[in-house]
Design a protein around this motif. Structure first.
Motif, PDB file in Angstrom:
ATOM      1  N   ARG A  58       0.829  -1.201   0.000  1.00 40.73           N
ATOM      2  CA  ARG A  58       0.000   0.000   0.000  1.00 40.73           C
ATOM      3  C   ARG A  58       0.868   1.258   0.000  1.00 40.73           C
ATOM      4  O   ARG A  58       0.577   2.230  -0.711  1.00 40.73           O
ATOM      5  CB  ARG A  58      -0.924  -0.012   1.226  1.00 40.73           C
ATOM      6  CG  ARG A  58      -1.815   1.214   1.354  1.00 40.73           C
ATOM      7  CD  ARG A  58      -2.863   1.283   0.262  1.00 40.73           C
ATOM      8  NE  ARG A  58      -3.681   2.474   0.370  1.00 40.73           N
ATOM      9  CZ  ARG A  58      -4.625   2.809  -0.497  1.00 40.73           C
ATOM     10  NH1 ARG A  58      -4.875   2.023  -1.524  1.00 40.73           N
ATOM     11  NH2 ARG A  58      -5.330   3.907  -0.349  1.00 40.73           N
ATOM     12  N   MET A  59       1.936   1.263   0.775  1.00 41.74           N
ATOM     13  CA  MET A  59       2.825   2.421   0.800  1.00 41.74           C
ATOM     14  C   MET A  59       3.459   2.637  -0.569  1.00 41.74           C
ATOM     15  O   MET A  59       3.571   3.766  -1.044  1.00 41.74           O
ATOM     16  CB  MET A  59       3.916   2.250   1.863  1.00 41.74           C
ATOM     17  CG  MET A  59       4.839   3.449   1.991  1.00 41.74           C
ATOM     18  SD  MET A  59       6.098   3.234   3.256  1.00 41.74           S
ATOM     19  CE  MET A  59       5.092   3.319   4.743  1.00 41.74           C
ATOM     20  N   ALA A  60       3.851   1.550  -1.207  1.00 43.15           N
ATOM     21  CA  ALA A  60       4.464   1.662  -2.534  1.00 43.15           C
ATOM     22  C   ALA A  60       3.468   2.205  -3.546  1.00 43.15           C
ATOM     23  O   ALA A  60       3.812   3.053  -4.384  1.00 43.15           O
ATOM     24  CB  ALA A  60       4.986   0.300  -2.976  1.00 43.15           C
ATOM     25  N   GLY A  64       3.644   5.721  -5.504  1.00 40.37           N
ATOM     26  CA  GLY A  64       3.568   5.783  -6.961  1.00 40.37           C
ATOM     27  C   GLY A  64       2.514   6.764  -7.433  1.00 40.37           C
ATOM     28  O   GLY A  64       2.757   7.568  -8.345  1.00 40.37           O
ATOM     29  N   GLU A  65       1.348   6.732  -6.826  1.00 40.26           N
ATOM     30  CA  GLU A  65       0.281   7.659  -7.221  1.00 40.26           C
ATOM     31  C   GLU A  65       0.659   9.112  -6.951  1.00 40.26           C
ATOM     32  O   GLU A  65       0.381  10.001  -7.763  1.00 40.26           O
ATOM     33  CB  GLU A  65      -1.006   7.321  -6.462  1.00 40.26           C
ATOM     34  CG  GLU A  65      -1.716   6.068  -6.959  1.00 40.26           C
ATOM     35  CD  GLU A  65      -3.106   5.926  -6.385  1.00 40.26           C
ATOM     36  OE1 GLU A  65      -4.002   5.481  -7.128  1.00 40.26           O
ATOM     37  OE2 GLU A  65      -3.306   6.247  -5.200  1.00 40.26           O
ATOM     38  N   ALA A  66       1.303   9.360  -5.811  1.00 41.96           N
ATOM     39  CA  ALA A  66       1.602  10.738  -5.412  1.00 41.96           C
ATOM     40  C   ALA A  66       2.803  11.327  -6.145  1.00 41.96           C
ATOM     41  O   ALA A  66       2.809  12.514  -6.501  1.00 41.96           O
ATOM     42  CB  ALA A  66       1.842  10.791  -3.900  1.00 41.96           C
ATOM     43  N   THR A  91       3.871   0.348  -9.542  1.00 44.26           N
ATOM     44  CA  THR A  91       3.413   0.344  -8.151  1.00 44.26           C
ATOM     45  C   THR A  91       2.090   1.092  -8.014  1.00 44.26           C
ATOM     46  O   THR A  91       1.207   0.675  -7.245  1.00 44.26           O
ATOM     47  CB  THR A  91       4.462   0.963  -7.211  1.00 44.26           C
ATOM     48  OG1 THR A  91       4.772   2.300  -7.617  1.00 44.26           O
ATOM     49  CG2 THR A  91       5.740   0.141  -7.210  1.00 44.26           C
ATOM     50  N   ALA A  92       1.915   2.180  -8.770  1.00 48.22           N
ATOM     51  CA  ALA A  92       0.652   2.928  -8.710  1.00 48.22           C
ATOM     52  C   ALA A  92      -0.517   2.062  -9.176  1.00 48.22           C
ATOM     53  O   ALA A  92      -1.646   2.205  -8.690  1.00 48.22           O
ATOM     54  CB  ALA A  92       0.746   4.190  -9.567  1.00 48.22           C
ATOM     55  N   ALA A  93      -0.240   1.149 -10.095  1.00 49.01           N
ATOM     56  CA  ALA A  93      -1.310   0.281 -10.614  1.00 49.01           C
ATOM     57  C   ALA A  93      -1.863  -0.639  -9.541  1.00 49.01           C
ATOM     58  O   ALA A  93      -3.037  -1.040  -9.610  1.00 49.01           O
ATOM     59  CB  ALA A  93      -0.789  -0.542 -11.788  1.00 49.01           C
ATOM     60  N   ARG A 136      -2.316   2.249 -16.338  1.00 51.90           N
ATOM     61  CA  ARG A 136      -1.061   2.491 -15.618  1.00 51.90           C
ATOM     62  C   ARG A 136      -0.019   1.436 -15.980  1.00 51.90           C
ATOM     63  O   ARG A 136       1.166   1.761 -16.167  1.00 51.90           O
ATOM     64  CB  ARG A 136      -1.319   2.508 -14.107  1.00 51.90           C
ATOM     65  CG  ARG A 136      -2.137   3.702 -13.649  1.00 51.90           C
ATOM     66  CD  ARG A 136      -2.442   3.661 -12.162  1.00 51.90           C
ATOM     67  NE  ARG A 136      -3.248   4.815 -11.757  1.00 51.90           N
ATOM     68  CZ  ARG A 136      -3.663   5.052 -10.513  1.00 51.90           C
ATOM     69  NH1 ARG A 136      -3.360   4.190  -9.551  1.00 51.90           N
ATOM     70  NH2 ARG A 136      -4.378   6.121 -10.238  1.00 51.90           N
ATOM     71  N   GLN A 137      -0.440   0.196 -16.071  1.00 47.55           N
ATOM     72  CA  GLN A 137       0.509  -0.876 -16.409  1.00 47.55           C
ATOM     73  C   GLN A 137       0.994  -0.752 -17.843  1.00 47.55           C
ATOM     74  O   GLN A 137       2.185  -0.982 -18.122  1.00 47.55           O
ATOM     75  CB  GLN A 137      -0.155  -2.238 -16.154  1.00 47.55           C
ATOM     76  CG  GLN A 137      -0.300  -2.544 -14.680  1.00 47.55           C
ATOM     77  CD  GLN A 137      -1.377  -3.571 -14.370  1.00 47.55           C
ATOM     78  OE1 GLN A 137      -2.246  -3.853 -15.205  1.00 47.55           O
ATOM     79  NE2 GLN A 137      -1.332  -4.136 -13.179  1.00 47.55           N
TER      80      GLN A 137
END
Length: 342
Positions: A58-60, A64-66, A91-93, A136-137
């Motif tokens: 979740r942190m990753a 990634g999103e931020a 990671t955002a995906a 994203r991927q």
């Protein structure tokens, strides 16, 4: 004469101001590019290796999103964040994939309860978030191609460092995941169907033993998905089993996740259960340098287990219950008490 002199002075002053403004803007561009180059260098040498030691998916994904928009914006001023881009988009995906899985589980519960409206709404949500994950991927895959170029049959890029090899591996796996999530979204993204063949070819460029059996495991997963791409006398399940074992020995269980994904997509219940049981039983002696890679494998395997548990019981995998199944007691005696797990 005085008037002409004043006019000339004003003209020169305007030219000087314009020239100064242009130089200032050019100076900003140089500063931005330098900042981008420093940030990318820091990300490659310090931030990414540090993040890989975390086992918090979740942190990753939130990182990634931020951070992805900031990182990729430096592309506009001449920096080259593409290699890091392949990693952070991947990671955002996982954030989008988790929401899609939760919606899919909600759909299963609604179907079980006979709630048509809830089921339809959950399915719509699942498809929307599957599309986000696929985009994203696929962007991760495209960033990898931008960094290394598209390779023809028999060619490989110049992978000069372990970081380059990791980006190549992760970017290609993201490409396959993009295909699967695009399928789940009814083709909303339009990921090209020939991507699987390219990934199968690209994974030949990596040393199998060095990367926990993943290169051959990924190729075998593609062979199961598209048998026409398999070489003569190929044995996909044998390759996937070897990939899983290499991951257990190397401390990063991505091969086991590929095995579970392949069995799940083929509807092979026996192999799927074996993959999940083996994954759960081999949670010792993990490589701390690549804890995040193993955690993402765990995310994939747990998602498959949750789908199976929810479809059959209405609830996802119990805490501490990964590797167990609701009917274990019926098959082998009172080996598991589901109420105790819950």
């Amino acid at each position: 004469m005085g008037s002409l002199t004043l006019t000339k002075m004003l003209r020169h002053s305007r030219l000087a101001l314009v020239g100064g403004a242009i130089l200032a803007l050019q100076g900003c561009g140089v500063i931005y590019k330098t900042t981008g180059d420093v940030l990318i260098s820091f990300g490659r040498s310090e931030m990414l290796p540090y993040m890989l030691t975390f086992d918090d998916v979740r942190m990753a994904c939130v990182t990634g999103e931020a951070q992805t928009p900031l990182l990729m914006a430096f592309e506009r001023v001449g920096s080259h964040p593409e290699k890091l881009g392949a990693m952070v988009f991947t990671t955002a995906a996982t954030c989008a994939e988790q929401i899609a899985i939760d919606a899919e589980l909600r759909y299963m519960r609604a179907v079980k309860d006979g709630n048509v409206n809830e089921a339809q709404d959950a399915r719509i949500e699942q498809k929307r978030w599957s599309a986000v994950a696929a985009q994203r991927q696929y962007t991760a895959y495209q960033n990898m191609l931008t960094a290394f170029g598209e390779q023809k049959e028999g060619e490989c890029p110049k992978l000069k460092t372990d970081f380059d090899e990791l980006v190549w591996m992760v970017g290609n796996i993201s490409g396959v995941q993009a295909l699967l999530n695009d399928g789940a979204s009814d083709g909303a993204v339009g990921v090209p169907r020939d991507l699987a063949a390219k990934v199968e070819r690209n994974m030949k460029c990596l040393e199998n033993d060095k990367w926990w059996g993943v290169p051959r495991g990924a190729r075998a997963a593609v062979w199961n998905l598209l048998p026409m791409l398999a070489p003569p006398n190929a044995e996909p399940w044998k390759e996937l089993e070897a990939s899983a074992k290499a991951g257990f020995d190397g401390g990063v269980r991505l091969g086991s996740a590929l095995y579970a994904m392949s069995a799940f997509s083929k509807g092979d219940d026996e192999r799927m259960r074996k993959a999940i049981r083996d994954f759960a039983a081999n949670d010792q002696n993990l490589d701390p340098e690549y804890a995040m890679m193993d955690a993402i494998a765990g995310f994939i395997v747990t998602g498959i287990s949750d789908r199976e548990w929810t479809e059959n019981t209405g609830k996802r995998t119990p805490i501490g219950g990964l590797g167990t199944f609701w009917d274990d007691a019926a098959k082998s005696g009172p080996a598991i008490n589901i109420d105790d797990l819950l």
